[in-house]
Design an enzyme around this catalytic site. Structure first.
Site, PDB file in Angstrom:
ATOM      1  N   HIS A   1       0.845  -1.204   0.000  1.00 22.94           N
ATOM      2  CA  HIS A   1       0.000   0.000   0.000  1.00 22.94           C
ATOM      3  C   HIS A   1       0.881   1.256   0.000  1.00 22.94           C
ATOM      4  O   HIS A   1       2.071   1.178   0.281  1.00 22.94           O
ATOM      5  CB  HIS A   1      -0.900   0.036   1.245  1.00 22.94           C
ATOM      6  CG  HIS A   1      -2.091  -0.865   1.149  1.00 22.94           C
ATOM      7  ND1 HIS A   1      -2.046  -2.189   1.531  1.00 22.94           N
ATOM      8  CD2 HIS A   1      -3.357  -0.640   0.694  1.00 22.94           C
ATOM      9  CE1 HIS A   1      -3.231  -2.733   1.328  1.00 22.94           C
ATOM     10  NE2 HIS A   1      -4.055  -1.824   0.822  1.00 22.94           N
TER      11      HIS A   1
ATOM     12  N   LYS B   1      -0.464   4.779   4.678  1.00 19.60           N
ATOM     13  CA  LYS B   1      -1.387   3.841   5.342  1.00 19.60           C
ATOM     14  C   LYS B   1      -0.947   3.606   6.782  1.00 19.60           C
ATOM     15  O   LYS B   1       0.227   3.419   7.060  1.00 19.60           O
ATOM     16  CB  LYS B   1      -1.433   2.514   4.580  1.00 19.60           C
ATOM     17  CG  LYS B   1      -2.455   1.549   5.153  1.00 19.60           C
ATOM     18  CD  LYS B   1      -2.834   0.469   4.185  1.00 19.60           C
ATOM     19  CE  LYS B   1      -3.812  -0.523   4.795  1.00 19.60           C
ATOM     20  NZ  LYS B   1      -5.103   0.074   5.143  1.00 19.60           N
TER      21      LYS B   1
HETATM   22  P1  NAD Z   1      -7.198   9.163   4.690  1.00 23.76           P
HETATM   23  O1  NAD Z   1      -6.249   9.344   5.834  1.00 23.76           O
HETATM   24  O2  NAD Z   1      -6.860   9.738   3.367  1.00 23.76           O
HETATM   25  O3  NAD Z   1      -8.650   9.696   5.095  1.00 23.76           O
HETATM   26  C1  NAD Z   1      -9.230   9.558   6.359  1.00 23.76           C
HETATM   27  C2  NAD Z   1      -9.971  10.855   6.641  1.00 23.76           C
HETATM   28  O4  NAD Z   1     -10.758  10.682   7.826  1.00 23.76           O
HETATM   29  C3  NAD Z   1      -9.022  12.039   6.881  1.00 23.76           C
HETATM   30  O5  NAD Z   1      -9.404  13.115   6.052  1.00 23.76           O
HETATM   31  C4  NAD Z   1      -9.240  12.366   8.353  1.00 23.76           C
HETATM   32  O6  NAD Z   1      -9.133  13.760   8.589  1.00 23.76           O
HETATM   33  C5  NAD Z   1     -10.680  11.893   8.547  1.00 23.76           C
HETATM   34  N1  NAD Z   1     -11.013  11.669   9.968  1.00 23.76           N
HETATM   35  C6  NAD Z   1     -10.196  11.239  10.955  1.00 23.76           C
HETATM   36  N2  NAD Z   1     -10.869  11.244  12.123  1.00 23.76           N
HETATM   37  C7  NAD Z   1     -12.116  11.700  11.859  1.00 23.76           C
HETATM   38  C8  NAD Z   1     -13.255  11.965  12.668  1.00 23.76           C
HETATM   39  N3  NAD Z   1     -13.239  11.790  14.006  1.00 23.76           N
HETATM   40  N4  NAD Z   1     -14.394  12.413  12.064  1.00 23.76           N
HETATM   41  C9  NAD Z   1     -14.432  12.613  10.725  1.00 23.76           C
HETATM   42  N5  NAD Z   1     -13.359  12.424   9.922  1.00 23.76           N
HETATM   43  C10 NAD Z   1     -12.215  11.966  10.487  1.00 23.76           C
HETATM   44  O7  NAD Z   1      -7.394   7.573   4.585  1.00 23.76           O
HETATM   45  P2  NAD Z   1      -8.081   6.734   3.404  1.00 23.76           P
HETATM   46  O8  NAD Z   1      -7.031   6.217   2.502  1.00 23.76           O
HETATM   47  O9  NAD Z   1      -9.226   7.504   2.824  1.00 23.76           O
HETATM   48  O10 NAD Z   1      -8.622   5.487   4.238  1.00 23.76           O
HETATM   49  C11 NAD Z   1      -9.532   5.649   5.327  1.00 23.76           C
HETATM   50  C12 NAD Z   1      -9.795   4.291   5.972  1.00 23.76           C
HETATM   51  O11 NAD Z   1     -10.422   3.430   5.014  1.00 23.76           O
HETATM   52  C13 NAD Z   1      -8.523   3.554   6.424  1.00 23.76           C
HETATM   53  O12 NAD Z   1      -8.826   2.831   7.605  1.00 23.76           O
HETATM   54  C14 NAD Z   1      -8.235   2.602   5.269  1.00 23.76           C
HETATM   55  O13 NAD Z   1      -7.506   1.463   5.656  1.00 23.76           O
HETATM   56  C15 NAD Z   1      -9.648   2.241   4.873  1.00 23.76           C
HETATM   57  N6  NAD Z   1      -9.825   1.771   3.474  1.00 23.76           N
HETATM   58  C16 NAD Z   1     -10.714   0.765   3.305  1.00 23.76           C
HETATM   59  C17 NAD Z   1     -11.012   0.332   2.024  1.00 23.76           C
HETATM   60  C18 NAD Z   1     -12.067  -0.735   1.861  1.00 23.76           C
HETATM   61  O14 NAD Z   1     -12.387  -1.132   0.718  1.00 23.76           O
HETATM   62  N7  NAD Z   1     -12.668  -1.210   2.955  1.00 23.76           N
HETATM   63  C19 NAD Z   1     -10.386   0.890   0.913  1.00 23.76           C
HETATM   64  C20 NAD Z   1      -9.474   1.942   1.116  1.00 23.76           C
HETATM   65  C21 NAD Z   1      -9.213   2.382   2.428  1.00 23.76           C
END
Ligand code: NAD
Length: 264
Positions: free
Chosen positions: A151, A155
């Site tokens: 990744h 991450k």
């Molecule tokens: P990212 O860090 O780009 O985005 C996360 C966002 O959430 C950030 O903008 C952060 O400011 C915000 N955030 C943090 N705490 C918060 C709160 N209390 N209230 C509201 N917003 C808040 O990360 P990403 O790449 O978008 O991934 C996010 C999550 O999704 C991770 O856990 C990742 O592993 C997961 N993910 C899952 C899949 C899937 O298919 N299930 C795919 C991609 C990513």
């Protein structure tokens, strides 16, 4: 025609949040009514998502004007999303990974009063890979099995939620739990490996969207099963499908397999 599903996106300013906003904007099944950003987000007040201004969970009273929340944030964001969904009766779709056992438990409890769907990976290809791996692990119980995942460098959790979900499926194929079979790569591991165990290796760097490879290793031969995501819109599309599917469903802990089963 029935009205569109009223959608809130939690983690709206993140990589997945922005991918979701992009798709939801043109999807007539949805009306975006909330874009929730982190309490510490510097983008609050500057950005506009569609016609919606970003807000924090703390400022949302949970007043029943949302049908479903899609959450891709982090453990704190997910906890806040659970609370708001319980207060308002909205359904919750979450893809957030790297959860502690306590949050896992909290999520399971939420399923007693609201409809919750959680997936470590929303891609159709990974759903099929999971099935194939379960079958291969069952057919070759004595073979060593390693899951290698790669990744982007931002991450936070490792191994990825998808790698662990693949590990759980493989272990289930072998009639065991992942706790019983998992071996994690660690410095200085010496000596022979116990047959049939499941190992994990992690690669982090650059802008890799998500890659998972399962190696089943026998004597003189091996099987390689893999999936490569090149665009995170696949996860966003899967999460929107799940959101459309779960709206109006009974409370419970639903899975992406339930959504796929309904389509096949
Ligand atoms: P990212 O860090 O780009 O985005 C996360 C966002 O959430 C950030 O903008 C952060 O400011 C915000 N955030 C943090 N705490 C918060 C709160 N209390 N209230 C509201 N917003 C808040 O990360 P990403 O790449 O978008 O991934 C996010 C999550 O999704 C991770 O856990 C990742 O592993 C997961 N993910 C899952 C899949 C899937 O298919 N299930 C795919 C991609 C990513």
């Amino acid at each position: 025609m029935s009205r569109p599903v009223r959608l809130a996106i939690s983690g709206a300013s993140g990589r997945m949040g922005l991918a979701l906003l992009d798709l939801a904007r043109d999807d007539k099944r949805f009306e975006l009514v909330r874009a929730i950003v982190s309490p510490s987000s510097g983008r609050l007040g500057k950005a506009v998502y569609g016609d919606v201004s970003p807000m924090r969970f703390a400022d949302w009273s949970g007043d029943g004007d949302v049908d479903v929340v899609i959450d891709f944030s982090g453990p704190d964001g997910l906890l806040a999303a659970i609370e708001r969904c319980e207060a308002s009766g909205a359904a919750l779709v979450t893809g957030t990974t790297g959860l502690s056992p306590a949050i896992e438990e909290r999520l399971a409890k939420a399923g007693e009063s609201i409809a919750v769907l959680r997936a470590a990976n929303f891609s159709l290809g990974v759903a099929v890979l999971t099935r194939l791996l379960r079958e291969a692990a069952a057919a070759l119980p004595g073979w060593d099995l390693d899951i290698v995942e790669a990744h982007h460098d931002r991450k936070e959790d490792a191994p990825s939620g998808t790698a662990l979900a693949l590990g759980h499926a493989a272990a289930a194929g072998r009639g065991a739990t992942l706790d019983e079979l998992a071996v994690y790569a660690r410095e200085g591991r010496t000596g022979p490996r116990k047959a049939g165990t499941i190992g994990f290796a992690v690669v982090r760097g650059g802008d890799i969207v998500g890659e998972h490879q399962a190696l089943l290793m026998g004597q003189g031969e091996r099987i390689e099963l893999g999936h490569r995501a090149t665009d995170r819109s696949i996860f966003a599309r899967g999460a929107l499908e799940a959101a459309a599917w779960i709206t109006g469903r009974a409370p419970g802990a639903w899975t992406i397999e339930d959504v796929i089963a309904a389509k096949v």
